[in-house]
Design a protein around this motif. Structure first.
Motif, PDB file in Angstrom:
ATOM      1  N   LEU A  52      22.816  39.267  14.895  1.00 18.28           N
ATOM      2  CA  LEU A  52      23.464  40.037  13.670  1.00 18.28           C
ATOM      3  C   LEU A  52      24.857  40.139  13.878  1.00 18.28           C
ATOM      4  O   LEU A  52      25.570  40.090  14.773  1.00 18.28           O
ATOM      5  N   LYS A  54      28.187  41.653  13.261  1.00 16.32           N
ATOM      6  CA  LYS A  54      28.598  43.213  13.236  1.00 16.32           C
ATOM      7  C   LYS A  54      30.018  43.119  12.569  1.00 16.32           C
ATOM      8  O   LYS A  54      30.636  44.347  12.661  1.00 16.32           O
ATOM      9  N   TYR A  64      27.826  39.838  18.777  1.00 17.75           N
ATOM     10  CA  TYR A  64      27.580  40.411  20.158  1.00 17.75           C
ATOM     11  C   TYR A  64      26.595  39.859  20.837  1.00 17.75           C
ATOM     12  O   TYR A  64      25.489  39.556  20.247  1.00 17.75           O
ATOM     13  N   TYR A 111      32.342  48.620  20.151  1.00 12.19           N
ATOM     14  CA  TYR A 111      31.002  48.365  19.773  1.00 12.19           C
ATOM     15  C   TYR A 111      29.806  48.637  20.727  1.00 12.19           C
ATOM     16  O   TYR A 111      29.076  49.469  20.173  1.00 12.19           O
ATOM     17  N   ARG A 115      26.313  51.550  20.585  1.00 12.08           N
ATOM     18  CA  ARG A 115      24.876  51.105  20.283  1.00 12.08           C
ATOM     19  C   ARG A 115      24.269  52.394  21.285  1.00 12.08           C
ATOM     20  O   ARG A 115      24.694  53.394  21.802  1.00 12.08           O
ATOM     21  N   SER A 119      19.775  50.577  24.211  1.00 11.65           N
ATOM     22  CA  SER A 119      20.202  49.301  23.990  1.00 11.65           C
ATOM     23  C   SER A 119      21.383  49.019  24.730  1.00 11.65           C
ATOM     24  O   SER A 119      21.276  47.702  25.503  1.00 11.65           O
ATOM     25  N   GLN A 128      19.827  37.435  29.951  1.00  7.85           N
ATOM     26  CA  GLN A 128      19.435  36.588  28.642  1.00  7.85           C
ATOM     27  C   GLN A 128      19.232  35.153  28.855  1.00  7.85           C
ATOM     28  O   GLN A 128      20.428  34.704  29.458  1.00  7.85           O
ATOM     29  N   TRP A 159      28.862  40.940  28.726  1.00  9.93           N
ATOM     30  CA  TRP A 159      28.249  41.041  27.381  1.00  9.93           C
ATOM     31  C   TRP A 159      29.455  41.262  26.558  1.00  9.93           C
ATOM     32  O   TRP A 159      30.437  42.270  27.156  1.00  9.93           O
TER      33      TRP A 159
HETATM   34  C1  PXP Z   1      19.462  40.775  22.471  1.00 14.50           C
HETATM   35  C2  PXP Z   1      20.205  41.541  21.404  1.00 14.50           C
HETATM   36  N1  PXP Z   1      21.584  41.769  21.565  1.00 14.50           N
HETATM   37  C3  PXP Z   1      22.173  42.286  20.500  1.00 14.50           C
HETATM   38  C4  PXP Z   1      21.744  42.619  19.383  1.00 14.50           C
HETATM   39  C5  PXP Z   1      22.679  43.268  18.261  1.00 14.50           C
HETATM   40  O1  PXP Z   1      22.215  44.143  17.805  1.00 14.50           O
HETATM   41  P1  PXP Z   1      22.562  45.789  18.119  1.00 14.50           P
HETATM   42  O2  PXP Z   1      23.737  45.864  18.896  1.00 14.50           O
HETATM   43  O3  PXP Z   1      22.463  46.573  16.816  1.00 14.50           O
HETATM   44  O4  PXP Z   1      21.413  45.925  19.238  1.00 14.50           O
HETATM   45  C6  PXP Z   1      20.108  42.307  19.019  1.00 14.50           C
HETATM   46  C7  PXP Z   1      19.839  42.488  17.810  1.00 14.50           C
HETATM   47  O5  PXP Z   1      18.355  42.161  17.658  1.00 14.50           O
HETATM   48  C8  PXP Z   1      19.577  41.624  20.026  1.00 14.50           C
HETATM   49  O6  PXP Z   1      18.315  41.287  19.975  1.00 14.50           O
END
Ligand code: PXP
Ligand SMILES: Cc1cc2nc3c(=O)[nH]c(=O)nc-3n(C[C@H](O)[C@H](O)[C@H](O)COP(=O)(O)O)c2cc1C
Length: 201
Positions: A52, A54, A64, A111, A115, A119, A128, A159
């Motif tokens: 995404l 940002k 990110y 940022y 969140r 998240s 990841q 991250w």
């Molecule tokens: C693993 C991961 N990190 C970051 C994001 C970024 O989006 P957000 O910061 O809005 O969660 C996503 C969006 O699908 C994601 O899947």
């Protein structure tokens, strides 16, 4: 005399990109800011995945991710990336190619802090791109980081953001009978002047 008008009008490609994204936010059913991010691995094999977008800054596009992911290794070693966005509702495409740098300072902290708590904890829990034994193992990791990082987890050191500074930006809009409009903005290097060229569809 240019015939670069309507959707394509403007002297700043970042401004045009912002305008297109703003229109897509009104018409796409979800994730209007999704980009297909392309990298190459050490052997030259291309890779792609959605992330995404940002931020569209004065001279860069920002997203990110996890700095220990496959994409991060590819971004860090090549220092280059490309992405494409396609808005089906607008029948438009944006393509970007450029140089990549990490955003791991105050902007990334801000940022991350914006969140949702889950998240933020998820970012702590997920290794990841690396193998995962089971969903249960991931949820156990989430429980563990929830206990250790509490209600206000700071940004993990693994991250943060990447900033793509483009040397090429192409705007594409659908035309009748596949006679699409395309304008590519190119420059030698970040900071140089842009030249704009209309391309055949
Ligand atoms: C693993 C991961 N990190 C970051 C994001 C970024 O989006 P957000 O910061 O809005 O969660 C996503 C969006 O699908 C994601 O899947
Ligand atoms: C619509 C969409 C948006 C996504 N956004 C992000 C994102 O912003 N950051 C991220 O790390 N992964 C995001 N993902 C997950 C990535 O596509 C990918 O699975 C993950 O980052 C691992 O990629 P890698 O192994 O190539 O590093 C998104 C997936 C989808 C489908």
């Amino acid at each position: 005399m240019t015939d670069r008008t309507d959707h394509f009008a403007g002297d700043d490609p970042f401004e045009i990109a912002r305008r297109w994204l703003c229109e897509a936010e009104r018409t796409e059913i979800n994730d209007p800011n999704a980009i297909a991010l392309s990298t190459v691995d050490a052997s030259g094999l291309p890779n792609a995945r959605m992330v995404l977008l940002k931020g569209i800054e004065d001279d860069a596009f920002v997203f990110y991710t996890n700095y220990e992911s496959a994409k991060a290794a590819e971004l860090d070693s090549a220092g280059k990336a490309a992405f494409v966005m396609h808005w089906k509702s607008l029948r438009r495409q944006l393509r970007v190619r450029g140089l990549v740098d990490r955003e791991d300072g105050a902007e990334a902290d801000a940022y991350f802090a914006s969140r949702s708590l889950k998240s933020r904890l998820g970012a702590w829990a997920s290794r990841q791109s690396r193998p995962l034994r089971s969903r249960a193992a991931l949820m156990a990791e989430v429980a563990k980081v929830t206990a250790t990082h509490g209600a206000n987890p700071k940004r993990p050191p693994f991250w943060g953001g990447y900033r793509i500074v483009p040397v090429e930006i192409e705007f594409w809009a659908d035309g009748a009978y596949r006679l699409h409009d395309r304008f590519v903005w190119r420059r030698e290097a970040p900071g140089s002047d842009w030249s704009v060229t209309r391309l055949n569809p």
